[in-house]
Design a protein around this motif. Structure first.
Motif, PDB file in Angstrom:
ATOM      1  N   ALA A 129       2.737  29.106  -5.529  1.00 59.48           N
ATOM      2  CA  ALA A 129       1.836  29.223  -6.685  1.00 59.48           C
ATOM      3  C   ALA A 129       2.625  29.257  -7.993  1.00 59.48           C
ATOM      4  O   ALA A 129       2.272  28.569  -8.960  1.00 59.48           O
ATOM      5  CB  ALA A 129       0.979  30.483  -6.548  1.00 59.48           C
ATOM      6  N   CYS A 130       3.701  30.036  -8.026  1.00 57.20           N
ATOM      7  CA  CYS A 130       4.498  30.174  -9.251  1.00 57.20           C
ATOM      8  C   CYS A 130       5.256  28.892  -9.571  1.00 57.20           C
ATOM      9  O   CYS A 130       5.252  28.432 -10.725  1.00 57.20           O
ATOM     10  CB  CYS A 130       5.468  31.344  -9.115  1.00 57.20           C
ATOM     11  N   ILE A 131       5.897  28.298  -8.562  1.00 56.98           N
ATOM     12  CA  ILE A 131       6.656  27.065  -8.794  1.00 56.98           C
ATOM     13  C   ILE A 131       5.719  25.939  -9.245  1.00 56.98           C
ATOM     14  O   ILE A 131       6.029  25.190 -10.184  1.00 56.98           O
ATOM     15  CB  ILE A 131       7.431  26.654  -7.523  1.00 56.98           C
ATOM     16  N   SER A 132       4.559  25.817  -8.598  1.00 59.12           N
ATOM     17  CA  SER A 132       3.599  24.768  -8.967  1.00 59.12           C
ATOM     18  C   SER A 132       3.115  24.942 -10.403  1.00 59.12           C
ATOM     19  O   SER A 132       3.045  23.982 -11.171  1.00 59.12           O
ATOM     20  CB  SER A 132       2.401  24.785  -8.010  1.00 59.12           C
ATOM     21  N   GLY A 133       2.770  26.196 -10.770  1.00 64.36           N
ATOM     22  CA  GLY A 133       2.302  26.473 -12.124  1.00 64.36           C
ATOM     23  C   GLY A 133       3.341  26.128 -13.173  1.00 64.36           C
ATOM     24  O   GLY A 133       3.039  25.457 -14.179  1.00 64.36           O
ATOM     25  N   PHE A 134       4.596  26.542 -12.953  1.00 66.08           N
ATOM     26  CA  PHE A 134       5.651  26.309 -13.944  1.00 66.08           C
ATOM     27  C   PHE A 134       6.054  24.837 -14.000  1.00 66.08           C
ATOM     28  O   PHE A 134       6.355  24.315 -15.082  1.00 66.08           O
ATOM     29  CB  PHE A 134       6.859  27.203 -13.653  1.00 66.08           C
ATOM     30  N   ALA A 135       6.062  24.142 -12.853  1.00 70.06           N
ATOM     31  CA  ALA A 135       6.444  22.724 -12.840  1.00 70.06           C
ATOM     32  C   ALA A 135       5.400  21.871 -13.569  1.00 70.06           C
ATOM     33  O   ALA A 135       5.749  21.027 -14.410  1.00 70.06           O
ATOM     34  CB  ALA A 135       6.606  22.246 -11.393  1.00 70.06           C
ATOM     35  N   LEU A 136       4.124  22.082 -13.272  1.00 69.64           N
ATOM     36  CA  LEU A 136       3.059  21.330 -13.941  1.00 69.64           C
ATOM     37  C   LEU A 136       3.034  21.633 -15.430  1.00 69.64           C
ATOM     38  O   LEU A 136       2.818  20.743 -16.269  1.00 69.64           O
ATOM     39  CB  LEU A 136       1.710  21.648 -13.304  1.00 69.64           C
ATOM     40  N   SER A 137       3.262  22.900 -15.776  1.00 63.22           N
ATOM     41  CA  SER A 137       3.262  23.294 -17.184  1.00 63.22           C
ATOM     42  C   SER A 137       4.406  22.638 -17.950  1.00 63.22           C
ATOM     43  O   SER A 137       4.225  22.172 -19.079  1.00 63.22           O
ATOM     44  CB  SER A 137       3.374  24.826 -17.290  1.00 63.22           C
ATOM     45  N   LEU A 138       5.577  22.598 -17.340  1.00 62.57           N
ATOM     46  CA  LEU A 138       6.735  21.989 -18.008  1.00 62.57           C
ATOM     47  C   LEU A 138       6.485  20.513 -18.290  1.00 62.57           C
ATOM     48  O   LEU A 138       6.767  20.021 -19.394  1.00 62.57           O
ATOM     49  CB  LEU A 138       7.979  22.154 -17.135  1.00 62.57           C
ATOM     50  N   ALA A 139       5.924  19.812 -17.295  1.00 63.69           N
ATOM     51  CA  ALA A 139       5.644  18.384 -17.477  1.00 63.69           C
ATOM     52  C   ALA A 139       4.606  18.162 -18.578  1.00 63.69           C
ATOM     53  O   ALA A 139       4.787  17.297 -19.453  1.00 63.69           O
ATOM     54  CB  ALA A 139       5.145  17.795 -16.157  1.00 63.69           C
ATOM     55  N   LEU A 140       3.540  18.956 -18.568  1.00 56.98           N
ATOM     56  CA  LEU A 140       2.460  18.770 -19.547  1.00 56.98           C
ATOM     57  C   LEU A 140       2.907  19.160 -20.953  1.00 56.98           C
ATOM     58  O   LEU A 140       2.628  18.439 -21.930  1.00 56.98           O
ATOM     59  CB  LEU A 140       1.245  19.596 -19.129  1.00 56.98           C
ATOM     60  N   THR A 141       3.610  20.278 -21.079  1.00 61.39           N
ATOM     61  CA  THR A 141       4.075  20.731 -22.401  1.00 61.39           C
ATOM     62  C   THR A 141       5.039  19.722 -23.007  1.00 61.39           C
ATOM     63  O   THR A 141       4.967  19.420 -24.208  1.00 61.39           O
ATOM     64  CB  THR A 141       4.754  22.108 -22.283  1.00 61.39           C
ATOM     65  N   THR A 142       5.951  19.199 -22.202  1.00 60.26           N
ATOM     66  CA  THR A 142       6.906  18.186 -22.689  1.00 60.26           C
ATOM     67  C   THR A 142       6.167  16.960 -23.191  1.00 60.26           C
ATOM     68  O   THR A 142       6.478  16.416 -24.265  1.00 60.26           O
ATOM     69  CB  THR A 142       7.885  17.797 -21.568  1.00 60.26           C
ATOM     70  N   LEU A 143       5.174  16.504 -22.431  1.00 59.27           N
ATOM     71  CA  LEU A 143       4.400  15.320 -22.806  1.00 59.27           C
ATOM     72  C   LEU A 143       3.663  15.532 -24.126  1.00 59.27           C
ATOM     73  O   LEU A 143       3.626  14.643 -24.977  1.00 59.27           O
ATOM     74  CB  LEU A 143       3.399  14.997 -21.694  1.00 59.27           C
ATOM     75  N   ILE A 144       3.108  16.725 -24.323  1.00 63.18           N
ATOM     76  CA  ILE A 144       2.353  17.015 -25.549  1.00 63.18           C
ATOM     77  C   ILE A 144       3.281  17.097 -26.755  1.00 63.18           C
ATOM     78  O   ILE A 144       2.999  16.539 -27.829  1.00 63.18           O
ATOM     79  CB  ILE A 144       1.545  18.315 -25.391  1.00 63.18           C
ATOM     80  N   PHE A 145       4.442  17.752 -26.608  1.00 65.20           N
ATOM     81  CA  PHE A 145       5.310  17.957 -27.765  1.00 65.20           C
ATOM     82  C   PHE A 145       6.240  16.775 -28.045  1.00 65.20           C
ATOM     83  O   PHE A 145       7.044  16.834 -28.975  1.00 65.20           O
ATOM     84  CB  PHE A 145       6.099  19.261 -27.597  1.00 65.20           C
ATOM     85  N   LEU A 146       6.117  15.709 -27.253  1.00 67.38           N
ATOM     86  CA  LEU A 146       6.771  14.457 -27.619  1.00 67.38           C
ATOM     87  C   LEU A 146       5.930  13.659 -28.604  1.00 67.38           C
ATOM     88  O   LEU A 146       6.398  12.679 -29.179  1.00 67.38           O
ATOM     89  CB  LEU A 146       7.037  13.611 -26.365  1.00 67.38           C
ATOM     90  N   LEU A 147       4.683  14.080 -28.811  1.00 64.61           N
ATOM     91  CA  LEU A 147       3.803  13.412 -29.769  1.00 64.61           C
ATOM     92  C   LEU A 147       4.278  13.655 -31.201  1.00 64.61           C
ATOM     93  O   LEU A 147       4.828  14.713 -31.502  1.00 64.61           O
ATOM     94  CB  LEU A 147       2.367  13.925 -29.621  1.00 64.61           C
ATOM     95  N   PRO A 148       4.050  12.704 -32.104  1.00 68.39           N
ATOM     96  CA  PRO A 148       4.396  12.939 -33.518  1.00 68.39           C
ATOM     97  C   PRO A 148       3.308  13.758 -34.222  1.00 68.39           C
ATOM     98  O   PRO A 148       2.129  13.414 -34.156  1.00 68.39           O
ATOM     99  CB  PRO A 148       4.471  11.517 -34.088  1.00 68.39           C
ATOM    100  N   PHE A 149       3.721  14.832 -34.872  1.00 67.40           N
ATOM    101  CA  PHE A 149       2.792  15.651 -35.657  1.00 67.40           C
ATOM    102  C   PHE A 149       3.164  15.452 -37.126  1.00 67.40           C
ATOM    103  O   PHE A 149       3.782  16.295 -37.752  1.00 67.40           O
ATOM    104  CB  PHE A 149       2.905  17.128 -35.263  1.00 67.40           C
ATOM    105  N   CYS A 150       2.775  14.306 -37.675  1.00 64.98           N
ATOM    106  CA  CYS A 150       3.264  13.919 -38.999  1.00 64.98           C
ATOM    107  C   CYS A 150       2.268  14.205 -40.116  1.00 64.98           C
ATOM    108  O   CYS A 150       2.490  13.833 -41.255  1.00 64.98           O
ATOM    109  CB  CYS A 150       3.639  12.438 -38.993  1.00 64.98           C
ATOM    110  N   GLN A 151       1.148  14.847 -39.782  1.00 65.05           N
ATOM    111  CA  GLN A 151       0.175  15.177 -40.824  1.00 65.05           C
ATOM    112  C   GLN A 151       0.107  16.696 -40.977  1.00 65.05           C
ATOM    113  O   GLN A 151       1.109  17.327 -41.236  1.00 65.05           O
ATOM    114  CB  GLN A 151      -1.181  14.555 -40.458  1.00 65.05           C
TER     115      GLN A 151
END
Length: 320
Positions: A150-172
């Motif tokens: 449960a812990c490994i799955s939660g942290f692995a999925l979170s790491l992938a999703l957070t990385t994907l979101i914060f690769l976006l440009p926040f230029c406004q």
């Protein structure tokens, strides 16, 4: 990597707007949510302590309950202290990496909690539908393996999703109209096409929210069918009392999360999201210990024994 560095330069800081529109009521809500926060911490800490020290609660069900409360303590500590600080200021600045870390921990702990709730449903399913083989199936080794998964799955999925979101440009705008770095609020600030990211969010939410919740509902369909086959009213009542708390907590937890995260960006409503987020980060965590203890005679009995032992320890120095 170049995109990440560019993004970090453009968006080195976020401004958490929080509840600036409350005006003079901010102090009142600060006091209210501070009390709720302390009550929540006390409730979950009590569950952790009594399930650790009481010999009658050394069963798989209470092993999962102890770890659920531990995760819940970490979960609220990621969000609530910053939220309380936000009540005392008009806005709160948070670094790019600080915002990413908060989102990662929030998703990881929330995901681990979702998976753990599903595993608790499996534990109750085996206990009620296959009681003679319960101790053979639900071993301590299996419990540890399920907790680790449960812990490994939660942290692995979170790491992938957070990385994907914060690769976006926040230029406004860098103003997050929320009281923490939540997924919809951060995605709303992105100045590029976020459809691929929304699909990724939906996929992760399917894995963390919908699939475990459907498994819980399926487990309880079998559990209810088994309970209805019990002839004695006392037996049915006892079986139901061991499951009612978990079922109610699951509905509250998954209900709020599904409402927030499984929907398109176009449906994002900041004020409504803040209210729902207040409920699942403050109100429902406070209710969980009450739900588990009010209908559970074993927990109430363990709490009475713990208080009795504490009073006896206090009286011994006076007797001397």
């Amino acid at each position: 990597m170049a995109q990440f560095q560019k993004n970090h330069t453009l968006s080195s800081e976020f401004i958490i707007l929080g509840f600036e529109d409350l005006g003079e009521l901010q102090i009142f809500f600060f006091g209210l949510f501070l009390i709720m926060h302390l009550v929540t911490l006390a409730g979950h800490t009590t569950i952790v302590l009594i399930t650790l020290v009481d010999s009658c609660l050394q069963t798989p069900m209470y092993f999962f309950l102890r770890n659920l409360s531990t995760i819940e303590i970490c979960y609220i500590l990621v969000i609530v202290p910053n939220m309380l600080a936000n009540f005392l200021s008009r806005s709160q600045r948070m670094s790019f990496l600080g915002c990413a870390l908060q989102m990662h921990l929030f998703i990881a702990l929330g995901g681990a909690e979702c998976f753990l709730l599903a595993m608790m449903a499996y534990d109750r399913f085996v206990a009620i539908c296959n009681p003679l083989r319960y101790t053979i199936i639900i071993t301590r080794a299996l419990c540890l393996q399920m907790l680790t998964l449960a812990c490994i799955s939660g942290f692995a999925l979170s790491l992938a999703l957070t990385t994907l979101i914060f690769l976006l440009p926040f230029c406004q705008s860098h103003e997050i109209n929320h009281f923490f770095c939540d997924i919809p609020a951060v995605l709303f600030l992105a100045c590029s096409d976020t459809r691929a990211n929304e699909v990724a969010v939906f996929f992760v939410c399917m894995l963390i929210l919908l699939i475990p919740f459907l498994l819980i509902l399926l487990s309880y369909a079998f559990i209810i069918a088994a309970i209805l086959r019990i002839h004695s009213a006392e037996g049915r009542s006892k079986a139901f009392s061991t499951c009612a708390g978990h079922l109610l907590v699951s509905v509250l937890h998954y209900g709020c999360a599904i409402f927030i995260y499984i929907r398109p960006k176009s449906c994002y409503t900041p004020e409504q999201d803040k209210v729902v987020s207040l409920i699942y980060t403050n109100v429902t965590p406070m209710l969980y210990p009450m739900i588990y203890s009010l209908r559970n005679k074993e927990v109430k009995g363990a709490l009475r024994r713990l208080l009795k032992s504490y009073n006896q320890m206090r009286q011994q120095p006076n007797a001397r």
